[in-house]
Design an enzyme around this catalytic site. Structure first.
Site, PDB file in Angstrom:
ATOM      1  N   PRO A   2      42.307 -74.221  -7.803  1.00 51.80           N
ATOM      2  CA  PRO A   2      43.685 -74.682  -7.918  1.00 51.80           C
ATOM      3  C   PRO A   2      44.637 -73.510  -7.999  1.00 51.80           C
ATOM      4  O   PRO A   2      44.428 -72.575  -8.762  1.00 51.80           O
ATOM      5  CB  PRO A   2      43.702 -75.466  -9.224  1.00 51.80           C
ATOM      6  CG  PRO A   2      42.316 -75.443  -9.748  1.00 51.80           C
ATOM      7  CD  PRO A   2      41.606 -74.339  -9.088  1.00 51.80           C
ATOM      8  N   GLU A   3      45.661 -73.579  -7.200  1.00 48.62           N
ATOM      9  CA  GLU A   3      46.747 -72.616  -7.259  1.00 48.62           C
ATOM     10  C   GLU A   3      47.946 -73.354  -7.844  1.00 48.62           C
ATOM     11  O   GLU A   3      47.788 -74.455  -8.367  1.00 48.62           O
ATOM     12  CB  GLU A   3      47.027 -72.072  -5.855  1.00 48.62           C
ATOM     13  CG  GLU A   3      45.767 -71.526  -5.172  1.00 48.62           C
ATOM     14  CD  GLU A   3      46.008 -70.946  -3.787  1.00 48.62           C
ATOM     15  OE1 GLU A   3      47.126 -70.464  -3.531  1.00 48.62           O
ATOM     16  OE2 GLU A   3      45.092 -70.984  -2.953  1.00 48.62           O
TER      17      GLU A   3
END
Length: 276
Positions: A2-3
């Site tokens: 996840p960014e």
DNA sequence: AGTGTATCCTGCAGGC
DNA sequence: TGCCTGCAGGATACAC
């Protein structure tokens, strides 16, 4: 995994159901996602109330009535709420920590356990927070701020973008996509970018991140939002994960190159090689 | 200051 | 079918 857009999507789903809840107790299934002994962690969160749900960089930040609970999602982390929404998400496959709440429960699920969960004093978090670079979607992140920061580094722009102290929240997918949108080769030294390239990169970063937030993030494999649903932005990726496929702009085959231990994807025609 | 390498861990895809 | 290798959205530590 996840960014910024994935963490943001998760936070938006969790905020309405977690705010105001009280942590009754934490159960530790895998202590390796903690940074302190399990007992100490449990003592720090027991009976604390969640007063706000926020995001900073790629972290989910739960403000407590005493302290801060910070969740770094690592590559495969996910926070799953149960008994809190109209419908429960799918059952976690690799639970690492379960928080029993005054109503429902919250599970930190993480296949690879590169993620981490920490309960911090407010002043420790303040220092941690201050070490991150600017939030790229906030107003203060102007193209001039980016351009100025670029001038101090010779490191390849893709690597530069991954450094959370320089800009917060950008990971490998969006770093590659932002370079593509700016027409800048991922290996170009940061300080070699012209003013107009810095403007283009600034726009590229903001547009790709905002678009990804709007699409609920990018799911390559593991990412799920609070409801257990994947993000849809993968269909809008121009180069990431598309080695050998045609560039959407010029139809040249997308290439992959490895440096800094990570793959970088780019169009060799739209993003010409730096002089070397 | 930068880069290459290794580490944490599990799962999956592809080649043979 | 099974075994092997390489790869994965992150972050950090190390030697050079």
């Amino acid at each position: 995994m996840p960014e910024l857009p994935e963490a943001e999507t998760l936070v938006r789903g969790l905020r309405p159901v977690l705010t105001g809840r009280r942590i009754v107790q934490a159960r530790i299934h895998h202590a390796d996602v903690l940074r302190v002994p399990a007992r100490r962690f449990r003592d720090r969160v027991r009976q604390r109330r969640i007063t706000a749900v926020e995001r900073r960089a790629k972290n989910v930040v739960l403000r407590l009535d005493d302290g801060i609970l910070v969740v770094n999602l690592g590559m495969t982390g996910w926070l799953a709420p149960f008994g809190l929404r109209a419908e429960d998400p799918p059952r976690p496959t690799h639970p690492a920590v379960t928080f029993r709440l005054d109503r429902g429960r919250l599970v930190f699920d993480d296949v690879r356990r590169f993620g981490c969960v920490e309960a911090l004093d407010i002043d420790v978090w303040r220092d941690r927070d201050a070490a991150f670079g600017p939030e790229p979607l906030e107003e203060g992140f102007t193209w001039q701020v980016l351009a100025q920061r670029l001038t101090t580094s010779r490191s390849p722009i893709r690597s530069w973008l991954l450094d959370q102290r320089r800009v917060a929240g950008v990971g490998n997918i969006y770093a590659c996509e932002a370079c593509y949108r700016a027409g800048v080769h991922p290996r170009r030294p940061a300080r070699s970018l012209s003013e107009s390239e810095a403007r283009g990169l600034h726009a590229g970063i903001r547009d790709v991140l905002a678009g990804a937030v709007a699409a609920g993030g990018t799911t390559i494999r593991n990412y799920r939002d609070a409801g257990g649903d994947p993000g849809e932005f993968v269909r809008q990726l121009a180069v990431y994960g598309r080695e050998g496929e045609p560039c959407p702009r010029c139809k040249t085959d997308v290439e992959r190159v490895v440096f800094g231990n990570r793959s970088a994807f780019f169009c060799p025609r739209c993003q010409p090689e730096p002089d070397s």
